[in-house]
Design an enzyme around this catalytic site. Structure first.
Site, PDB file in Angstrom:
ATOM      1  N   LEU A  17      50.262 -44.287  -2.326  1.00  0.00           N
ATOM      2  CA  LEU A  17      49.968 -44.959  -1.061  1.00  0.00           C
ATOM      3  C   LEU A  17      50.838 -44.425   0.073  1.00  0.00           C
ATOM      4  O   LEU A  17      50.432 -44.446   1.238  1.00  0.00           O
ATOM      5  CB  LEU A  17      50.155 -46.468  -1.215  1.00  0.00           C
ATOM      6  N   VAL A  36      63.131 -39.438   1.060  1.00  0.00           N
ATOM      7  CA  VAL A  36      62.644 -39.038  -0.261  1.00  0.00           C
ATOM      8  C   VAL A  36      63.810 -38.599  -1.139  1.00  0.00           C
ATOM      9  O   VAL A  36      64.870 -38.208  -0.648  1.00  0.00           O
ATOM     10  CB  VAL A  36      61.603 -37.900  -0.159  1.00  0.00           C
ATOM     11  N   LEU A  39      65.180 -32.892  -3.834  1.00  0.00           N
ATOM     12  CA  LEU A  39      64.387 -32.013  -4.686  1.00  0.00           C
ATOM     13  C   LEU A  39      65.247 -31.409  -5.790  1.00  0.00           C
ATOM     14  O   LEU A  39      66.429 -31.131  -5.595  1.00  0.00           O
ATOM     15  CB  LEU A  39      63.768 -30.903  -3.841  1.00  0.00           C
ATOM     16  N   LYS A  40      64.624 -31.225  -6.945  1.00  0.00           N
ATOM     17  CA  LYS A  40      65.306 -30.612  -8.080  1.00  0.00           C
ATOM     18  C   LYS A  40      64.637 -29.279  -8.399  1.00  0.00           C
ATOM     19  O   LYS A  40      63.544 -28.981  -7.911  1.00  0.00           O
ATOM     20  CB  LYS A  40      65.256 -31.555  -9.282  1.00  0.00           C
ATOM     21  N   SER A  43      61.183 -29.680  -9.623  1.00  0.00           N
ATOM     22  CA  SER A  43      60.322 -30.557  -8.827  1.00  0.00           C
ATOM     23  C   SER A  43      58.883 -30.060  -8.856  1.00  0.00           C
ATOM     24  O   SER A  43      58.615 -28.854  -8.843  1.00  0.00           O
ATOM     25  CB  SER A  43      60.814 -30.629  -7.380  1.00  0.00           C
ATOM     26  N   LYS A  47      54.480 -31.831  -4.926  1.00  0.00           N
ATOM     27  CA  LYS A  47      55.403 -32.558  -4.051  1.00  0.00           C
ATOM     28  C   LYS A  47      55.972 -31.630  -2.989  1.00  0.00           C
ATOM     29  O   LYS A  47      56.086 -32.006  -1.813  1.00  0.00           O
ATOM     30  CB  LYS A  47      56.529 -33.186  -4.868  1.00  0.00           C
ATOM     31  N   PRO A  89      58.022 -49.646 -10.780  1.00  0.00           N
ATOM     32  CA  PRO A  89      59.330 -49.568 -11.443  1.00  0.00           C
ATOM     33  C   PRO A  89      60.516 -49.656 -10.487  1.00  0.00           C
ATOM     34  O   PRO A  89      61.636 -49.935 -10.912  1.00  0.00           O
ATOM     35  CB  PRO A  89      59.287 -48.198 -12.142  1.00  0.00           C
ATOM     36  N   LYS A 135      57.898 -58.994  -6.876  1.00  0.00           N
ATOM     37  CA  LYS A 135      57.536 -58.923  -5.459  1.00  0.00           C
ATOM     38  C   LYS A 135      58.024 -60.170  -4.722  1.00  0.00           C
ATOM     39  O   LYS A 135      58.505 -60.087  -3.578  1.00  0.00           O
ATOM     40  CB  LYS A 135      56.021 -58.776  -5.304  1.00  0.00           C
TER      41      LYS A 135
END
Length: 323
Positions: A17, A36, A39-40, A43, A47, A89, A135
């Site tokens: 989303l 965000v 980055l690895k 990755s 992405k 999660p 939530k």
């Protein structure tokens, strides 16, 4: 150059989303930011491509973890509005976000990650109720912190559930009906959910209110959906019913995360939870009434899209319950 529109930061911008939310924010003229994870080396290429696309659209990208409190505070001080689209999660990770927003002290609106059922007014089978309860914890923490908010109840996402129920990409002629198929639900196209959310996040009328996305053309039952798809495709579908008792039993007996899926199907398509309460004037805002000039995509219009090029949604992820 200033646009006069609030600076919007999206958490979870590379998620299912989140991508819609970023693009809606840009299209509606907001200076748009994304926070965000760093980055690895391994990755995902998709992405990386998405982040390049964001940058080409003018999105400012910050890299960091939700556990980096000072970094979050510094980033929040650069923006006006925070919209979270974090996955299930990570729901309780938003407690860290709330603490950082509180310390930053400048955020004009926080939209926590919900985009489903109206959590304060529906009940579900235990596996799904646990998700709703998380939530609710975020709602209560937001209110307790005194942060201006808009809670968005998007009901069901059209692309996700049409794919799940009708299998348009597979051109299947067999469908499963949960319960009688008569219970009404609300299916909203992901692009519209994002657009309504962005509009409400910078709208004084939506401050400290619940935005419920419930356009009249998107209130359908499973049988309505099957009938519309048959008319759209010119085919006849073979329906197999799974009873309420079977769904309840599945929610209690099958493994995670399928047990949550069963609980969600029961709540939406058997219990009819999304249509189980009336909206109140002092608490709720209905999106299509608040923004009557916005042309949302009806379920029937979305099915026509599926006939030509059915979108491929991403399956939802869930946190393994602790034992």
């Amino acid at each position: 150059m200033t646009t006069g529109k609030g600076k919007i930061l999206i958490l979870g911008a590379t998620g299912y989303l989140g991508k819609y939310m970023v693009k809606a924010s840009i299209s509606l003229g907001h200076p748009t930011y994304a926070y965000v994870m760093p980055l690895k080396k391994n990755s995902d290429d998709s992405k990386l491509q998405l982040l390049k696309e964001f940058e080409s659209l003018g999105v400012t990208i910050f890299y960091g973890e939700l556990s980096e409190h000072d970094k979050l505070v510094a980033v929040f001080k650069e923006v006006d509005i925070v919209i979270s689209t974090l996955a299930v999660p990570q729901y309780l990770e938003q407690l860290k976000v709330i603490e950082a927003i509180k310390e930053a002290g400048n955020i004009k609106r926080f939209v926590p990650s919900e985009f489903g059922n109206e959590v304060d007014r529906v009940r579900a089978l235990p596996r799904f109720q646990a998700v709703l309860d998380n939530k609710k914890k975020i709602r209560r923490a937001t209110e307790a912190a005194g942060i201006p908010f808009t809670f968005v109840s998007a009901n069901s996402l059209t692309a996700y559930f049409v794919d799940y129920l009708l299998h348009p990409r597979q051109k299947s002629e067999q469908v499963t009906i949960y319960g009688s198929g008569d219970a009404k639900a609300v299916l909203n196209y992901e692009e519209d959910v994002a657009a309504y959310t962005i509009k409400a996040a910078d709208d004084p009328r939506a401050a400290n209110r619940v935005l419920i996305i419930k356009p009249p053309k998107n209130i359908v039952s499973q049988l309505d959906l099957v009938s519309s798809w048959e008319k759209t495709t010119g085919s006849t579908l073979k329906m197999t019913h799974i009873s309420e008792q079977e769904i309840i039993k599945l929610s209690e007996s099958i493994n995670f995360p399928e047990n949550i899926h069963a609980s969600i199907l029961h709540n939406i398509f058997i219990a009819g939870a999304q249509l189980s309460f009336e909206l109140t004037q002092d608490h709720d805002l209905e999106a299509s009434e608040l923004y009557p000039n916005y042309n949302y995509t009806s379920v029937d219009e979305y099915l026509k899209i599926c006939l030509v090029n059915p979108p491929k949604p991403k399956l939802a992820t869930y946190a393994q319950p602790s034992t």
